[in-house]
Structures are given as C-alpha cells and as structure tokens.
Design an enzyme around this catalytic site. Structure first.
Site, PDB file in Angstrom:
ATOM      1  N   MET A 146       0.812  -1.215   0.000  1.00 55.75           N
ATOM      2  CA  MET A 146       0.000   0.000   0.000  1.00 55.75           C
ATOM      3  C   MET A 146       0.846   1.266   0.000  1.00 55.75           C
ATOM      4  O   MET A 146       0.511   2.243  -0.661  1.00 55.75           O
ATOM      5  CB  MET A 146      -0.938  -0.002   1.209  1.00 55.75           C
ATOM      6  N   ASP A 162       7.118  10.883  11.684  1.00 53.11           N
ATOM      7  CA  ASP A 162       7.002  11.336  13.073  1.00 53.11           C
ATOM      8  C   ASP A 162       7.246  12.846  13.162  1.00 53.11           C
ATOM      9  O   ASP A 162       6.549  13.555  13.892  1.00 53.11           O
ATOM     10  CB  ASP A 162       8.013  10.586  13.950  1.00 53.11           C
ATOM     11  N   HIS A 222      12.297   4.660  16.207  1.00 52.16           N
ATOM     12  CA  HIS A 222      10.944   4.765  15.655  1.00 52.16           C
ATOM     13  C   HIS A 222      10.058   3.787  16.433  1.00 52.16           C
ATOM     14  O   HIS A 222       9.729   2.699  15.980  1.00 52.16           O
ATOM     15  CB  HIS A 222      10.945   4.425  14.162  1.00 52.16           C
TER      16      HIS A 222
END
Length: 446
Positions: free
Chosen positions: A114, A258, A286
């Site tokens: 995706m 982020d 992360h």
C-alpha cells in the site's frame, strides 16, 4: 533454470520455473522477459525516428515493415519501444539530451504494498526528483506478490509518465538492485498476533541482512538507502552492517512521518499553519520511546515555549499524540497510514537532494559514529540533519538540551542498544541476547 514454452497459439506463452508456473498473454503492452525465471523488464523509452533538422516531429505510430534478417544489436542503442510508448513525443532526441539529466535508478522493495502504491506514482511523475529527471523504477517483490507487481507495472504504463523510462520487476534483490542509486526498502513482515518483538526483529532482520548483501554486491557504490520496514532503526543497522563497501552515512531509517506529525500538532496548538513550524527533531527510535523535541523547535521563528506556554501539554499530551497518532488513525479508518508514509518518504528524499533552508533542519535515523550529542556510537538513531542538496548530510551542532530532553533521549537510546544486542547474529557482532526492556512497538507495526 527456467524453460519457456511457446504453445501453438501465438498469443500465449508460459514460463516454467522449478517451483511455479506463470501464464501471461501478450499484447501491444506486453512484458519482455530478460530472465524468465523471476525477472521481467518493461522498456518505457519513447521512440525517436531519425529526421532531418527541419522536419516536423509528429505524434504517430510506426507502420508495419516487411521482415528483415536479424542483426546483432548495438549494446549502446536504445531498446525497442513497446505499446503506447511507440508513439513519438513532441520532444526531439537532441533536445532531450540537452535538457534532461542522466537517468536515475530507483529500487523499491515491497513494491506491491500500500505504501508503494502511493509512492511509485509520485516518483514516476517527477514530483520527487524534479521535472527534468528521467527515472528507472526497479521493483522488488516476493513470489506471492509477483502477479500484483505486474499489475503495478501495468498501471505505471497506463499513466503515461514521460519521465518514467524503464520499469523492471523481480523477486531476486541481486537482480533488482543492479546499479541502484536509491534503494527505498519498504517491504517487511508485519507483526502478527502473539508474535514477540524479538521474533519480529529476527524475521525482518534476516530480510534486511540479505538485502544489504545484495546492495553491497550490485548497487551503485554511492547508493542512498532509506529503510522504512519496521523496526526501521535496527533494520537499517543490519542492512548497513551487511553492506561494508557502501558508506555508512548513506543509510537512513525513516522518522520523517514522526516529524511531520509533530509539526502538525504544534501548529494546531499554536493556531498557525504548519509551514510556520520549523526546527523540529525526532530523537531516537521509531517506537513509542521516540522523542519529539519541542525545546529546539520554533514557531514563526520564536522558540515553541515562548508561543505555547502550556508546558504540561508539551511534555505529556504533545509527546503522546505524536507517538500514538498511527494507532488512532487505524482505529478511525481501519488501516495504517500508507499515504502519509509515502509523503514522508518523498519529504525525506527531497531533504537530501535540496539544500536545507538556512537555520532549519530535518530528522533522519542515521549512523551515530562521531555524533556531537553523546549518543552511543554504532547504532542508527534519529537526529537533526542538514544537507547542501547533494544527497549527503551533516549533523546539526547548535542544539540545546535540558534534563527533560536528555532523559527521554537516554531512554530511547537504551532501547536501540537492546535491539542491537538482539540481532548481534545478523550484524557480525556475536551471539544474540534479547533483553528488550518493554514492548514499545508502534500500533502500525502490528
């Protein structure tokens, strides 16, 4: 070894491998197989007929010609065009040479997923590398996703991007990464029900170890690598350690999403548009130990703490919102943040190929050796960077620290070090020992 069988029907051919049998139907938009076992290449180069200097360049399809004897191809000659790309463009070949840059090779893993579904069309359109930068896309998938990769390639064909000159698809990184100048490593196994984080580190770590070896063997010696598949900091370290001939500075773990989320939250709180927010850093891993830095961030050129007086909000709600934004999105929409992740990959690339605005910086997970912040060396850690637009970067030196920021950074550092010990067998640093302090995976990783 693959065997190609031609049946009695001219429109049908079958490729047989030792494991699978694939069937394709040829057409004017057919694929030309360079390695029938698992690698297919689509040439998207427009055909330029020879004309004299005063002739008008017309948009037309070549008429059929009588068969002629086969001749040995000149290796420097452009390959024949296929399908709609046999139409001539209104751009003469000599004009293209003068105005366009040299073709750039971009490899993308997880190309049928995706995130890639949003990213590939941005790459092909010129949005990322510019309107004068022709591009070759080299798409890596798996045996299971090979048919989907063909669908992706068909959509890229149908989009008629003039800058997209080649598309190749395959399942072997040693073939797909050949001469890659950018490698966007998106594909990774998601965390399934009941899977421990240590298990995911090992499974995905093996994927990135193999891809690192392939990059080391066949990619450009100055390839820039952006690791997106999670846990991206440790996966980037594994990939880098398995590619010793590529500069360590060329490896990045994506933390730009982020940073974008942090800018959004600060803008909303201050009642300004996001372009007024600058100097935002994401420190660390992360994961939910990441540290959105409001101490050094600015709004309209002023320190954030002079604009947003609510310190409790900054230290608690702001940090939590950034860390958990992906999980909230999944609850609302039922799917992960594929589109905004693709946008953040574009932002990350642009930050490396465009000079950083004076006084500003961007976040990226990079190798810590020689860093000026006291962060442990030999890990991949998100830190503030600047670039002069040549694909390289330097760490920002003029940043401030207080006790709150320093303690948060140290917590994230401890987690990255624990992950590193957990994959020591994949980085050539001995026997793996997993002592992960807690489960801090982001919701989108599950």
């Amino acid at each position: 070894m693959a065997v190609a069988e031609l049946t009695g029907t001219p429109s049908l051919y079958t490729t047989r491998t030792t494991h699978h049998r694939y069937q394709y139907y040829s057409s004017q938009l057919s694929y030309v197989s360079t390695r029938l076992s698992n690698y297919r290449r689509i040439s998207l180069r427009p055909h330029y007929p020879r004309t004299n200097q005063n002739a008008r360049t017309r948009c037309s399809v070549k008429e059929a010609e009588a068969p002629v004897a086969l001749q040995t191809e000149d290796p420097k000659k452009k390959p024949e065009c296929y399908g709609v790309f046999c139409l001539t463009y209104d751009l003469k070949a000599e004009d293209e040479i003068k105005s366009w840059k040299k073709l750039v090779n971009v490899a993308v893993s997880g190309a049928a997923g995706m995130i890639s579904n949003h990213l590939l069309f941005k790459l092909a359109s010129g949005e990322v590398f510019g309107p004068d930068q022709p591009i070759a896309l080299k798409l890596l998938g798996s045996e299971r996703s090979l048919q989907a990769l063909e669908g992706v390639a068909m959509e890229l064909e149908d989009s008629l991007y003039p800058l997209l000159r080649e598309v190749s698809i395959g399942i072997d990184p040693y073939e797909v990464f050949q001469d890659a100048e950018w490698a966007l490593l998106i594909g990774a196994k998601p965390r399934g029900p009941g899977m421990e984080r240590a298990d995911l580190l090992d499974i995905n770590g093996q994927i990135f170890a193999e891809q690192g070896k392939a990059l080391n063997a066949v990619a450009s010696r100055n390839v820039k690598v952006v690791v997106v598949g999670n846990p991206c900091n440790t996966n980037a370290l594994i990939c880098m350690k398995n590619a010793p001939d590529i500069p360590a500075k060329n490896f990045h773990a994506l933390t730009r999403l982020d940073e974008n989320r942090a800018k959004c939250q600060l803008a909303l709180k201050a009642g300004v548009f996001y372009d007024k927010v600058s100097n935002v850093t994401i420190w660390g891993n992360h994961s939910t130990t990441q540290v959105p830095d409001f101490l050094n961030a600015r709004i309209n050129g002023l320190p954030v703490k002079e604009v947003i007086k609510d310190i409790k909000w900054l230290e608690q709600e702001f940090t939590e919102k950034v860390q958990k934004r992906g999980g909230v999105l999944i609850q609302k929409w039922g799917r992960s943040s594929a589109a905004s992740t693709a946008v953040s990959i574009v932002d990350a690339i642009k930050s490396l190929i465009t000079p950083t605005p004076e006084g500003d910086w961007f976040s990226s997970g990079v190798y810590t050796n020689g860093n000026p912040y006291g962060v442990a060396e030999n890990i991949v850690f998100s830190m503030p960077c600047r670039s002069n637009g040549d694909g390289d970067y330097e760490l920002v030196k003029d940043v401030n620290f207080d006790d709150f920021l320093h303690s948060r950074i140290k917590k994230s550092e401890a987690e990255v070090l624990a992950e590193k010990r957990c994959v020591a067998h994949l980085t050539g640093e001995g026997i793996a020992v997993c002592d992960l302090p807690e489960d801090t995976m982001l919701p989108g990783e599950m």
